[in-house]
Design a protein around this motif. Structure first.
Motif, PDB file in Angstrom:
ATOM      1  N   PHE A  38      45.591  39.316  29.760  1.00 14.37           N
ATOM      2  CA  PHE A  38      45.076  38.061  30.325  1.00 14.37           C
ATOM      3  C   PHE A  38      44.462  38.326  31.699  1.00 14.37           C
ATOM      4  CE2 PHE A  38      46.476  34.652  33.355  1.00 14.37           C
ATOM      5  CZ  PHE A  38      45.484  33.731  33.051  1.00 14.37           C
ATOM      6  N   ALA A  39      45.200  39.032  32.553  1.00 10.88           N
ATOM      7  CA  ALA A  39      44.706  39.310  33.911  1.00 10.88           C
ATOM      8  C   ALA A  39      43.444  40.174  33.851  1.00 10.88           C
ATOM      9  CB  ALA A  39      45.795  39.991  34.729  1.00 10.88           C
ATOM     10  N   VAL A  42      40.392  38.086  32.554  1.00 10.95           N
ATOM     11  CA  VAL A  42      39.945  37.144  33.587  1.00 10.95           C
ATOM     12  C   VAL A  42      39.195  37.891  34.696  1.00 10.95           C
ATOM     13  CG1 VAL A  42      40.839  35.676  35.425  1.00 10.95           C
ATOM     14  CG2 VAL A  42      41.667  35.370  33.126  1.00 10.95           C
ATOM     15  N   GLN A  43      39.721  39.048  35.052  1.00 12.58           N
ATOM     16  CA  GLN A  43      39.091  39.883  36.098  1.00 12.58           C
ATOM     17  C   GLN A  43      37.675  40.290  35.683  1.00 12.58           C
ATOM     18  OE1 GLN A  43      41.253  41.518  38.853  1.00 12.58           O
ATOM     19  NE2 GLN A  43      39.226  41.628  39.757  1.00 12.58           N
ATOM     20  N   GLU A  45      35.735  38.771  33.440  1.00 10.98           N
ATOM     21  CA  GLU A  45      34.892  37.574  33.372  1.00 10.98           C
ATOM     22  C   GLU A  45      34.465  37.145  34.773  1.00 10.98           C
ATOM     23  OE1 GLU A  45      36.721  34.463  31.136  1.00 10.98           O
ATOM     24  OE2 GLU A  45      35.022  33.101  31.436  1.00 10.98           O
ATOM     25  N   LEU A  46      35.382  37.244  35.707  1.00 10.87           N
ATOM     26  CA  LEU A  46      35.073  36.867  37.090  1.00 10.87           C
ATOM     27  C   LEU A  46      34.018  37.801  37.681  1.00 10.87           C
ATOM     28  CD1 LEU A  46      35.783  35.034  39.531  1.00 10.87           C
ATOM     29  CD2 LEU A  46      37.488  36.725  40.176  1.00 10.87           C
TER      30      LEU A  46
END
Lengths: 64, 255
Positions: A38-39, A42-43, A45-46
């Motif tokens: 998950f982390a 998200v990283q 995508e960011l």
């Protein structure tokens, strides 16, 4: 080999004991893996979103 | 207060980056030594035989189930009262970890109960209150994610967490207040632990392993939640063509 088998049997309660330790290892490893994925997702995508921000693109265009 | 200093997600991320490798290392170290003592170096019990080894995972899991809920309720209270953004995310991130520990306490307890009590489950006060704790975790997670606006979700879930906190002392003292099949406390009690050091050492080592694991995974999850909030804010900025509305900023909680 026989000693190992005796040890694994745990006095006839091996099934209960190894199932307990197995559940702990599987669930804790699974939760760590899910959290990490998950982390990581998200990283990534960011980073993509941040790269495509208009002011960032304008700055990059000026630099090139 | 010190927690106000870490209301800034970027400042918190810097701290998390420093702590995370240490927590990972401590988890590995305590797990390896704890498992060695639990499965190889410690003796069997004179009454329970080898099944006592289940205690080394069951008891730390039960401690962590209560610890995580207390931490979650405190973080939820800080988020609710001071609108502390990272506290909100800490509460959200603690819930699944606490739910896993509670499930493990119930599951390993059941596996220990069958050979010792002759049954997988009894509706005694300790077991029932821990089952309620598990449902509280599930309820918290469901409620926190039930709203389109993450801030509203956090607020509603925080109230549930605070109301449910009354269950923690009930779990702790259930074996003293009621007649239960579950044994009374033998480690955390007035007058010191009533357990031999050969069994206390693996128990403490496994408890430290679980605690370090909690810190490690919590930091990973909070980092993910902070970045998810930033993504949400960036997307809203793209849609609105300006700065995101207050409720959409990462400091206001995310899904």
């Amino acid at each position: 080999m026989e000693t190992l088998w005796v040890y694994l049997q745990m006095g006839g309660h091996g099934g209960f004991i190894w199932a307990s330790y197995g559940a702990v290892l599987v669930i804790l490893f699974g939760l760590w893996l899910i959290s990490r994925r998950f982390a990581g997702a998200v990283q990534t995508e960011l980073a993509v979103l941040d790269r495509d921000r208009p002011h960032r693109q304008a700055r990059q265009n000026r630099e090139t | 207060m010190i927690f106000h200093k870490y209301a800034n997600p970027n400042r918190f991320l810097k701290l998390a980056t420093t702590i995370q490798p240490w927590a990972a290392g401590a988890t590995g170290l305590f797990f390896v030594t704890g498992l060695y003592f639990a499965l190889l170096a410690s003796p069997g019990d004179y009454q329970q035989g080898e099944t006592v080894r289940i205690m080394y995972v069951h008891v730390p899991a039960a401690w962590m189930a209560m610890f995580c809920y207390t931490a979650m309720a405190m973080a939820a209270a800080v988020g609710l009262i001071w609108k502390h953004p990272v506290a909100d995310l800490a509460a959200r991130s603690t819930a699944p970890i606490g739910a896993c520990f509670t499930f493990l306490a119930l599951f390993t307890g059941s596996l220990w109960g069958k050979p010792m009590w002759g049954t997988w489950w009894v509706w005694d006060a300790r077991l029932t209150s821990v089952l309620i704790l598990f449902f509280l975790y599930l309820g918290y997670m469901a409620l926190a994610n039930a709203f389109d606006d993450p801030a509203r979700g956090s607020k509603a879930a925080a109230i549930l967490a605070l109301v449910g906190a009354v269950n923690v002392p009930v779990i702790k003292f259930s074996v003293d207040w009621w007649n239960t099949l579950h044994q009374p406390a033998s480690v955390v009690k007035i007058g010191g632990p009533a357990i031999h050091s050969s069994m206390l050492v693996p128990l403490i080592l496994m408890a430290l392993a679980f605690k370090a694991y909690y810190i490690w995974v919590l930091l990973i999850r909070i980092r993910g939640e902070i970045n998810a909030g930033k993504i949400r804010a960036l997307r809203l900025r793209q849609v609105h063509g300006g700065p995101p509305p207050i409720a959409a900023r990462p400091s206001q909680g995310v899904n």
